[in-house]
Write a protein that holds these residues in place. Structure first.
Motif, PDB file in Angstrom:
ATOM      1  N   LEU A 198       0.734  -1.181   0.053  1.00 16.11           N
ATOM      2  CA  LEU A 198      -0.044   0.004  -0.020  1.00 16.11           C
ATOM      3  C   LEU A 198       0.767   1.146  -0.070  1.00 16.11           C
ATOM      4  N   GLU A 199       1.945   1.078   0.635  1.00 17.58           N
ATOM      5  CA  GLU A 199       2.889   2.388   0.577  1.00 17.58           C
ATOM      6  C   GLU A 199       3.788   2.543  -0.703  1.00 17.58           C
ATOM      7  N   ASN A 200       3.693   1.509  -1.790  1.00 15.64           N
ATOM      8  CA  ASN A 200       4.466   1.414  -2.792  1.00 15.64           C
ATOM      9  C   ASN A 200       3.646   1.964  -3.898  1.00 15.64           C
ATOM     10  N   ARG A 201       4.203   2.967  -4.787  1.00 11.50           N
ATOM     11  CA  ARG A 201       3.216   3.562  -5.736  1.00 11.50           C
ATOM     12  C   ARG A 201       3.218   2.795  -7.063  1.00 11.50           C
ATOM     13  N   ILE A 202       4.006   1.855  -7.048  1.00 12.79           N
ATOM     14  CA  ILE A 202       4.139   0.686  -8.248  1.00 12.79           C
ATOM     15  C   ILE A 202       3.750  -0.794  -7.931  1.00 12.79           C
ATOM     16  N   GLU A 203       3.279  -0.893  -6.870  1.00 13.58           N
ATOM     17  CA  GLU A 203       2.566  -2.217  -6.505  1.00 13.58           C
ATOM     18  C   GLU A 203       1.202  -2.067  -5.823  1.00 13.58           C
ATOM     19  N   PHE A 246       0.051  -7.041  -7.592  1.00 10.79           N
ATOM     20  CA  PHE A 246       1.069  -6.894  -8.748  1.00 10.79           C
ATOM     21  C   PHE A 246       2.348  -6.385  -7.842  1.00 10.79           C
ATOM     22  N   LEU A 247       3.456  -7.014  -8.180  1.00 12.37           N
ATOM     23  CA  LEU A 247       4.713  -6.792  -7.533  1.00 12.37           C
ATOM     24  C   LEU A 247       5.703  -6.129  -8.756  1.00 12.37           C
ATOM     25  N   SER A 248       6.239  -5.061  -8.418  1.00 12.59           N
ATOM     26  CA  SER A 248       7.216  -4.498  -9.264  1.00 12.59           C
ATOM     27  C   SER A 248       8.741  -4.915  -9.136  1.00 12.59           C
ATOM     28  N   GLN A 249       9.203  -4.445 -10.256  1.00  9.50           N
ATOM     29  CA  GLN A 249      10.863  -4.659 -10.178  1.00  9.50           C
ATOM     30  C   GLN A 249      11.419  -3.303  -9.412  1.00  9.50           C
ATOM     31  N   TYR A 250      12.535  -3.795  -8.741  1.00  8.20           N
ATOM     32  CA  TYR A 250      13.168  -2.749  -8.031  1.00  8.20           C
ATOM     33  C   TYR A 250      14.625  -1.951  -8.822  1.00  8.20           C
ATOM     34  N   ARG A 251      14.826  -2.847  -9.808  1.00  7.58           N
ATOM     35  CA  ARG A 251      15.983  -2.177 -10.544  1.00  7.58           C
ATOM     36  C   ARG A 251      15.293  -0.993 -11.679  1.00  7.58           C
ATOM     37  N   ARG A 306      16.010  -0.196 -14.588  1.00 11.07           N
ATOM     38  CA  ARG A 306      15.756  -0.639 -15.982  1.00 11.07           C
ATOM     39  C   ARG A 306      14.695  -1.307 -15.939  1.00 11.07           C
ATOM     40  N   LEU A 307      13.940  -1.938 -14.950  1.00 11.28           N
ATOM     41  CA  LEU A 307      12.995  -2.981 -15.013  1.00 11.28           C
ATOM     42  C   LEU A 307      11.737  -2.288 -14.251  1.00 11.28           C
ATOM     43  N   SER A 308      11.847  -1.087 -13.795  1.00 18.24           N
ATOM     44  CA  SER A 308      10.715  -0.493 -12.835  1.00 18.24           C
ATOM     45  C   SER A 308       9.643  -0.273 -13.660  1.00 18.24           C
ATOM     46  N   HIS A 309       9.561  -0.230 -15.119  1.00 18.95           N
ATOM     47  CA  HIS A 309       8.206   0.037 -16.047  1.00 18.95           C
ATOM     48  C   HIS A 309       7.534  -1.209 -15.679  1.00 18.95           C
ATOM     49  N   THR A 310       7.870  -2.354 -15.382  1.00 13.46           N
ATOM     50  CA  THR A 310       7.143  -3.470 -15.461  1.00 13.46           C
ATOM     51  C   THR A 310       6.985  -4.394 -14.140  1.00 13.46           C
ATOM     52  N   GLY A 311       6.264  -5.317 -13.957  1.00 13.73           N
ATOM     53  CA  GLY A 311       6.096  -5.790 -12.905  1.00 13.73           C
ATOM     54  C   GLY A 311       5.148  -7.135 -13.038  1.00 13.73           C
ATOM     55  N   SER A 312       4.948  -8.148 -12.087  1.00  8.08           N
ATOM     56  CA  SER A 312       4.064  -9.285 -12.504  1.00  8.08           C
ATOM     57  C   SER A 312       2.945  -9.589 -11.481  1.00  8.08           C
ATOM     58  N   PHE A 313       1.929 -10.329 -11.746  1.00 11.25           N
ATOM     59  CA  PHE A 313       1.037 -10.527 -10.769  1.00 11.25           C
ATOM     60  C   PHE A 313       0.698 -12.033 -10.628  1.00 11.25           C
ATOM     61  N   GLY A 314       0.104 -12.174  -9.437  1.00 10.01           N
ATOM     62  CA  GLY A 314      -0.455 -13.396  -8.921  1.00 10.01           C
ATOM     63  C   GLY A 314      -1.883 -13.292  -8.530  1.00 10.01           C
ATOM     64  N   MET A 315      -2.399 -14.179  -8.685  1.00  8.38           N
ATOM     65  CA  MET A 315      -3.921 -14.188  -8.400  1.00  8.38           C
ATOM     66  C   MET A 315      -4.300 -15.670  -7.582  1.00  8.38           C
ATOM     67  N   MET A 316      -5.086 -15.475  -6.506  1.00  9.39           N
ATOM     68  CA  MET A 316      -5.703 -16.748  -6.004  1.00  9.39           C
ATOM     69  C   MET A 316      -7.169 -16.351  -5.493  1.00  9.39           C
ATOM     70  N   ILE A 317      -7.984 -17.402  -5.866  1.00  7.71           N
ATOM     71  CA  ILE A 317      -9.430 -17.232  -5.620  1.00  7.71           C
ATOM     72  C   ILE A 317      -9.777 -18.701  -4.824  1.00  7.71           C
ATOM     73  N   SER A 318     -10.412 -18.315  -3.893  1.00  4.38           N
ATOM     74  CA  SER A 318     -11.107 -19.658  -3.130  1.00  4.38           C
ATOM     75  C   SER A 318     -11.587 -20.550  -4.093  1.00  4.38           C
ATOM     76  N   LYS A 319     -11.680 -21.614  -3.683  1.00  6.38           N
ATOM     77  CA  LYS A 319     -12.026 -22.912  -4.661  1.00  6.38           C
ATOM     78  C   LYS A 319     -13.480 -22.745  -4.987  1.00  6.38           C
ATOM     79  N   LEU A 361       3.143 -12.094 -16.109  1.00  8.97           N
ATOM     80  CA  LEU A 361       2.869 -13.264 -15.383  1.00  8.97           C
ATOM     81  C   LEU A 361       3.488 -14.451 -15.690  1.00  8.97           C
ATOM     82  N   GLY A 362       3.590 -15.494 -14.828  1.00  5.40           N
ATOM     83  CA  GLY A 362       3.946 -16.891 -15.328  1.00  5.40           C
ATOM     84  C   GLY A 362       2.911 -17.811 -14.869  1.00  5.40           C
ATOM     85  N   VAL A 363       2.730 -18.771 -15.640  1.00  8.76           N
ATOM     86  CA  VAL A 363       1.547 -19.799 -15.436  1.00  8.76           C
ATOM     87  C   VAL A 363       2.202 -21.100 -15.655  1.00  8.76           C
TER      88      VAL A 363
END
Length: 184
Positions: A64-69, A86-91, A93-106, A136-138
């Motif tokens: 919540l404190e991070n502008r890019i997450e 959504f989690l960002s990259q901390y480098r 040259r990679l700060s323009h990108t990030g990846s997400f993970g998602m979980m939903i109760s069965k 994302l990775g799947v």
């Protein structure tokens, strides 16, 4: 999303998609534990996941404190039933990108919640001038998720062959997907 709630009525139930908050830590943690315990499509296994409630609260506070997450949750009638992070990259040259993970109760899968969460995440990313690429990775065996991601405009950009070892004789490829937002 900026804390804004979006309510949708579906199957006579009230769905709310909103920015997560520290108070959601327990529900988010329980969903995470139950999805990991299923063991189907996650790299982590139950015995490796030792996150405490306090650590979960700290993790959410950091997001919540991070502008890019961000953390976005789905509620049905006031109960958190899924989330996307959504989690960002901390480098630099990679700060323009990030990846997400998602979980939903069965018991809430197949109801369109994943699509609503991804749509909310993409809306957040499009409004964030710092984010240009959502990744994302799947697991290659997670055909339902792959179909959802493709329907939302994600494209396969690569594949890590036999990246995940399920057991002594079974491997799964990790499919890498992306979607550009904020194109210049």
């Amino acid at each position: 999303m900026g804390g804004k709630c979006v309510s949708v009525f579906k199957n006579n139930e009230k769905y709310t998609i909103r920015t997560g908050k520290v108070e959601d830590a327990e529900a988010v943690l329980e969903i995470q534990k139950s999805v990991i315990a299923e063991g189907d499509y996650l790299i982590s296994v139950s015995e490796e996941f030792i996150q405490t409630l306090e650590q979960q609260r700290e993790w959410i506070q950091g997001l919540l404190e991070n502008r890019i997450e961000t953390l976005i949750v789905a509620e049905i009638n006031g109960e958190v039933v899924g989330w996307i992070v959504f989690l960002s990259q901390y480098r630099k040259r990679l700060s323009h990108t990030g990846s997400f993970g998602m979980m939903i109760s069965k018991r809430y899968r197949g109801m369109g919640i994943g699509k609503m969460l991804i749509r909310a995440l993409l809306d957040w990313a499009e409004k964030n001038p710092l984010i240009e690429k959502v990744c994302l990775g799947v697991f290659s065996t997670n055909h339902r998720a792959i179909s959802l991601y493709k329907s939302m405009g994600f494209v396969e950009e690569g594949r890590k062959i036999k990246e995940i070892k399920i057991n002594e004789n079974e491997y799964v490829d990790d499919i890498l997907m992306y979607k550009f937002v904020n194109k210049n």
